[in-house]
Design a protein around this motif. Structure first.
Motif, PDB file in Angstrom:
ATOM      1  N   LEU A 530      90.693  42.128  16.220  1.00 36.72           N
ATOM      2  CA  LEU A 530      91.396  43.476  16.408  1.00 36.72           C
ATOM      3  C   LEU A 530      90.461  44.366  15.599  1.00 36.72           C
ATOM      4  CD1 LEU A 530      93.490  45.678  17.289  1.00 36.72           C
ATOM      5  CD2 LEU A 530      94.923  44.844  15.574  1.00 36.72           C
ATOM      6  N   PHE A 531      90.411  44.222  14.290  1.00 36.07           N
ATOM      7  CA  PHE A 531      89.805  45.133  13.555  1.00 36.07           C
ATOM      8  C   PHE A 531      88.251  45.420  14.051  1.00 36.07           C
ATOM      9  CE2 PHE A 531      87.177  46.597   9.911  1.00 36.07           C
ATOM     10  CZ  PHE A 531      87.912  47.629   9.272  1.00 36.07           C
ATOM     11  N   GLN A 536      84.058  48.899  16.187  1.00 32.13           N
ATOM     12  CA  GLN A 536      83.284  49.466  17.321  1.00 32.13           C
ATOM     13  C   GLN A 536      83.583  50.827  17.924  1.00 32.13           C
ATOM     14  OE1 GLN A 536      83.553  45.910  19.520  1.00 32.13           O
ATOM     15  NE2 GLN A 536      81.936  44.718  18.414  1.00 32.13           N
ATOM     16  N   PHE A 537      84.789  51.071  18.254  1.00 37.05           N
ATOM     17  CA  PHE A 537      85.231  52.041  18.957  1.00 37.05           C
ATOM     18  C   PHE A 537      84.971  53.142  17.920  1.00 37.05           C
ATOM     19  CE2 PHE A 537      89.229  54.862  19.423  1.00 37.05           C
ATOM     20  CZ  PHE A 537      88.709  55.507  20.583  1.00 37.05           C
ATOM     21  N   GLY A 538      85.596  52.875  16.640  1.00 37.63           N
ATOM     22  CA  GLY A 538      85.309  54.176  15.574  1.00 37.63           C
ATOM     23  C   GLY A 538      83.895  54.623  15.598  1.00 37.63           C
ATOM     24  N   LEU A 567      80.573  44.169  11.365  1.00 40.29           N
ATOM     25  CA  LEU A 567      80.995  45.306  10.871  1.00 40.29           C
ATOM     26  C   LEU A 567      79.718  46.262  10.115  1.00 40.29           C
ATOM     27  CD1 LEU A 567      84.367  44.238   9.150  1.00 40.29           C
ATOM     28  CD2 LEU A 567      83.985  45.437  11.474  1.00 40.29           C
ATOM     29  N   LEU A 568      78.913  45.477   9.336  1.00 44.21           N
ATOM     30  CA  LEU A 568      77.769  46.334   8.917  1.00 44.21           C
ATOM     31  C   LEU A 568      76.938  46.861   9.706  1.00 44.21           C
ATOM     32  CD1 LEU A 568      76.313  47.098   6.644  1.00 44.21           C
ATOM     33  CD2 LEU A 568      75.191  44.861   6.184  1.00 44.21           C
ATOM     34  N   ASN A 569      76.584  46.184  10.917  1.00 41.29           N
ATOM     35  CA  ASN A 569      75.753  46.361  12.017  1.00 41.29           C
ATOM     36  C   ASN A 569      76.062  47.485  12.674  1.00 41.29           C
ATOM     37  OD1 ASN A 569      73.328  45.654  13.551  1.00 41.29           O
ATOM     38  ND2 ASN A 569      74.615  45.212  15.278  1.00 41.29           N
ATOM     39  N   THR A 678      79.443  42.831  20.384  1.00 41.94           N
ATOM     40  CA  THR A 678      78.991  43.790  21.453  1.00 41.94           C
ATOM     41  C   THR A 678      80.096  44.611  21.910  1.00 41.94           C
ATOM     42  OG1 THR A 678      77.078  42.400  21.939  1.00 41.94           O
ATOM     43  CG2 THR A 678      77.652  44.141  23.543  1.00 41.94           C
ATOM     44  N   ILE A 679      79.946  45.994  21.777  1.00 42.90           N
ATOM     45  CA  ILE A 679      80.721  46.910  22.853  1.00 42.90           C
ATOM     46  C   ILE A 679      79.667  47.397  23.871  1.00 42.90           C
ATOM     47  CG2 ILE A 679      80.112  48.867  21.028  1.00 42.90           C
ATOM     48  CD1 ILE A 679      82.557  50.401  21.924  1.00 42.90           C
ATOM     49  N   PRO A 680      80.024  47.316  24.986  1.00 40.41           N
ATOM     50  CA  PRO A 680      79.228  47.604  26.128  1.00 40.41           C
ATOM     51  C   PRO A 680      78.767  48.868  25.966  1.00 40.41           C
ATOM     52  CG  PRO A 680      80.750  46.222  26.935  1.00 40.41           C
ATOM     53  CD  PRO A 680      81.133  46.595  25.789  1.00 40.41           C
ATOM     54  N   LEU A 681      77.684  49.531  25.704  1.00 37.84           N
ATOM     55  CA  LEU A 681      77.056  50.636  25.492  1.00 37.84           C
ATOM     56  C   LEU A 681      75.839  50.824  26.818  1.00 37.84           C
ATOM     57  CD1 LEU A 681      76.534  51.085  21.754  1.00 37.84           C
ATOM     58  CD2 LEU A 681      78.437  52.158  23.241  1.00 37.84           C
TER      59      LEU A 681
END
Length: 801
Positions: A530-531, A536-538, A567-569, A678-681
């Motif tokens: 969840l975090f 990623q959204f944040g 998270l660091l990425n 991965t968040i799709p971008l």
């Protein structure tokens, strides 16, 4: 003190008692009209209507049953607008037509209903013929008043966006066909601004609790009903593009000032750090582990065992607050503190406000002390001045805080909403100012900060916003949401619609605020997932901010090694994108731009985008697609479950996968790979994206060299903005820009001559150009190979690539 509005209500009551009101639902016929320098005033057989022409595409409509339109000092519209747009008036047997340089306003003589068309008579919007504007007697909370209503026709293919932030709302983004409460209270916001894919926007200038009804008469009409007022008062904005509509809105309600560059880095917050030592340990945790961050936040109850409103950081736990803030500053961190508009009895601050008659009878049932603590009267200029002075002298100035967390500003008195209606403010009855507390509170904070705190840009984090709040340097956050995937999923459309409402800066508590009012166990696989997804959204929210119950700093032992790496990425990605983001923040201020963009901003004529709740553009380049489904730890997910999310790629555009460089055609829905890292971008062809170096805080290094990623396939341009990072000299011209133009057919990059200057600006910089393609110029890392290195000294260059 009897307010002007109260007096107007009394007059209206007299008028209604003459029996006019019994026919107020009937059509009001135009008896005569008169052109003025501002617009046209219509005398009706029942009441008066005034149409004011602010500009060629900004129209105000007022309608009342009184003999003349009441005088009104708008709390939302702050532009005096001393000159109006050119317009002419004509008529035929059926209509009076007002023509501006961009549109026509047509008033039906028989019904006073208004139609808005373009110059070629193509319909944009029409009021309902039989009940476009209504004023109806009502008794609410024991108060005699009048409902004010507008109703408009709505075609079947219309889509409606905006209306503020409703954090516990449905997962829908389109208000066509659904209703929405527009009463500000705990966990419910209201910004009375709505945009349509038909190319127009509306703003209702009424401050009472209201309701939007989006499915009237078989979903062919919608209406907006405010529970109290003396007249209908709304603004019509013609775009047709959303950027033009938002610009018009901000032209009349105020421009959003710039934040310090630091405010676009990471905020680290928690409910709550309980001591000076703990705050400084968070600083060390970030800096010692080389984790980029720019602000650490002190949440509430730093005063305990003192009471709220005492403005005391309890010495046993905070022995030297100035030393604490100074240590943060030495580590190139900024410091934000939560200060509430609520005061407990027995404090000197409470006593001073009470003696001056500047407290309301609205109280908050303090969940910690179980006392009823009082709100000051934010609608009083005197009260705002006293409140500011107390906080400034006791907290802000002595310790050097950089930003103000404006919590609990609905005002929140729980379910006792009638008590808010019955309260008395300096401007009038609470029922008539139900939604404007946060606006007036932030007005006092912003104007006084600008006056008293030199050289430091205002940053206010605020729990509720109203129209116009953007001018007060206020970022809206979505309140006390839960630490659940359901709450996370709701935040995406709420953030998008908040920004469609004209408020450019929005954020949520990354991870959510609470789980049944306690801290979740962040070390579980489900909560790590969840975090990670929320972080990623944040990264692609206007303001990037961790907050809530339980330890979730990036160095926390709650995260395993893989989670920490992910998270660091994304933290690094946010910081590498600061040249892009900070330049866009200048567009917000100088051009009334919107960074977090509903797909209707850029693809208004693509019907497929109308009801997509969880995709948006982040600036002109990035199509952001948060992963809000539990793909790894949900009860129905296994190791073999496909880790994908559906993504619609808007039509008429070629798209690049940010992570791979692969190209895809628009106008299709794809199953985008979405492993946990991965968040799709997707990047729109023709985009120019400047990326800076890896840094630990926003101003650690100038953006030199710039890695300039160019996504071929269309022409494009981007303007890079720089200034001194944290003062208001930019308002006096101390800033610089240079524009990059990509000609796709010629394969040339034009670097236009730099405009402007400021102390310390870079005189000569390196620009490393990368023509993105598959596996080249992708992801967070520096490009593997530079396609062209340019040394730019501020003069015009045309470079062949």
């Amino acid at each position: 003190m009897k307010s002007t509005l109260s007096k107007m209500l009394f007059i209206v009551g007299v008028v209604f008692l003459t029996s006019t009101f019994v026919m107020n639902n009937a059509k009001a016929t135009v008896i005569s009209y008169a052109k003025t320098t501002e617009g046209v005033t219509f005398k009706l057989d029942k009441g008066v209507m005034k149409i004011k022409i602010f500009s060629a595409n900004i129209i105000e409509v007022k309608y009342t049953l009184m003999e003349s339109v009441p005088e009104k000092q708008s709390l939302v519209v702050n532009n005096d607008w001393k000159t109006t747009g050119n317009f002419k008036v004509s008529e035929d047997s059926k209509e009076v037509v007002i023509t501006t340089d961009k549109m026509k306003v047509k008033v039906n003589k028989a019904t006073n209903a208004i139609k808005y068309t373009d110059l070629h008579n193509v319909l944009i919007l029409a009021e309902d013929e039989s009940a476009g504007k209504k004023i109806t007697p009502a008794k609410i909370a024991g108060i005699d008043t009048y409902n004010c209503e507008t109703k408009f026709n709505s075609p079947s293919d219309e889509a409606l966006f905006g209306m503020g932030c409703h954090p516990e709302d449905t997962l829908s983004i389109n208000y066509k066909g659904r209703d929405q409460s527009m009463a500000i209270k705990y966990m419910t916001g209201a910004i009375p601004v709505m945009l349509s894919n038909k190319g127009y926007g509306l703003m209702w200038d009424n401050y009472s609790a209201s309701n939007f009804y989006g499915a009237e008469e078989g979903n062919t009409k919608y209406k907006y009903v405010s529970e109290s007022g003396t007249m209908v008062d709304y603004y019509f904005f013609y775009g047709p593009e959303f950027d033009q509509i938002i610009s018009s809105y901000r032209q009349i309600t105020g421009t959003a000032p710039m934040y310090g560059k630091w405010a676009f880095g990471l905020f680290q917050s928690q409910d709550r750090y309980q001591s000076q030592a703990e705050v400084l340990s968070v600083k060390d945790g970030y800096r010692n582990n080389k984790l980029p961050v720019d602000c650490i936040v002190q949440d509430w109850f730093y005063w305990e065992p003192n009471v709220i409103g005492s403005h005391v950081m309890y010495p046993t736990r905070y022995p030297n607050p100035k030393f604490m803030v100074d240590e943060l500053h030495k580590a190139n961190l900024h410091a934000m503190i939560s200060i509430w508009p609520v005061l407990a009895k027995g404090t000197p601050n409470y006593d001073e406000l009470a003696k001056a008659g500047q407290l309301t009878d609205i109280t908050w049932d303090n969940v910690m002390t179980h006392t009823f603590d009082s709100y000051y009267d934010a609608h009083s200029e005197k009260a705002r001045s006293i409140y500011w002075r107390q906080a400034k002298e006791q907290l802000i100035a002595p310790y050097g805080w950089d930003a103000w967390w404006v919590d609990q500003c609905e005002p929140d008195n729980g379910a006792l909403l009638d008590a808010r209606r019955q309260s008395n403010f300096a401007l009038g009855k609470g029922i008539d100012f139900f939604n404007t507390y946060s606006l007036m509170h932030s007005t006092g904070l912003y104007t006084n900060w600008r006056k008293d705190i030199a050289g430091k840009r205002v940053f206010l984090l605020i729990r509720q916003s109203f129209a116009g709040e953007q001018r007060n340097a206020a970022t809206l956050w979505s309140s006390d949401i839960t630490c659940t995937f359901r709450a996370f999923k709701s935040q995406v459309p709420q953030g998008i619609n908040s920004c469609v409402s004209g408020i450019p800066y929005w954020t949520s508590d990354i991870g959510g605020y609470h789980l049944k009012w306690s801290a979740p166990d962040w070390s579980t696989p489900a909560n790590r997932e969840l975090f990670t997804r929320w972080f990623q959204f944040g990264t692609f929210s206007p303001i990037f901010r961790i907050h809530g119950k339980g330890e979730r700093a990036l160095f926390s032992n709650n995260w395993d090694a893989k989670t920490k790496d992910i998270l660091l990425n994304y933290d690094n990605l946010r910081y590498r994108l600061l040249p892009y983001i900070y330049s866009l923040s200048w567009k917000v201020t100088s051009e009334n731009y919107t960074i977090m963009r509903s797909l209707a901003f850029d693809f208004r004529n693509d019907a497929a985008v109308n009801s997509i709740p969880d995709q948006y553009m982040f600036g002109p380049a990035f199509l952001v697609n948060p992963v809000t489904e539990q793909l790894y730890t949900g009860k129905n997910n296994t190791a073999s479950t496909l880790k994908v999310r559906n993504v619609y790629l808007p039509k008429s555009v070629k798209w690049y996968d940010f992570w791979t460089g692969k190209t895809l055609n628009g106008g299709q829905t794809i199953a985008a790979e979405a492993p946990i890292e991965t968040i799709p971008l997707y990047i729109k062809a023709g985009s120019i994206v400047p990326m800076g170096p890896f840094v630990q805080y926003a101003t650690e290094k100038p953006a030199d060299p710039i890695e300039l990623r160019i996504y071929q396939g269309a022409n494009g341009q981007f303007t890079i903005y720089e200034d001194e990072n944290d003062n208001y000299n930019y308002e006096k011209g101390a800033h610089a820009t240079f524009t990059l133009v990509w000609n796709d057919a010629a394969k040339t990059l034009t670097l236009k001559a730099q405009e402007g200057k400021f102390p310390g600006m870079i005189q000569k910089r390196t620009i490393n150009v990368v023509l993105v393609k598959e596996n080249h110029g992708v992801g967070v890392a520096l490009a593997d190979k530079i396609d062209k290195t340019i040394v730019y000294n501020g003069t015009l260059q045309v470079v062949k690539l």
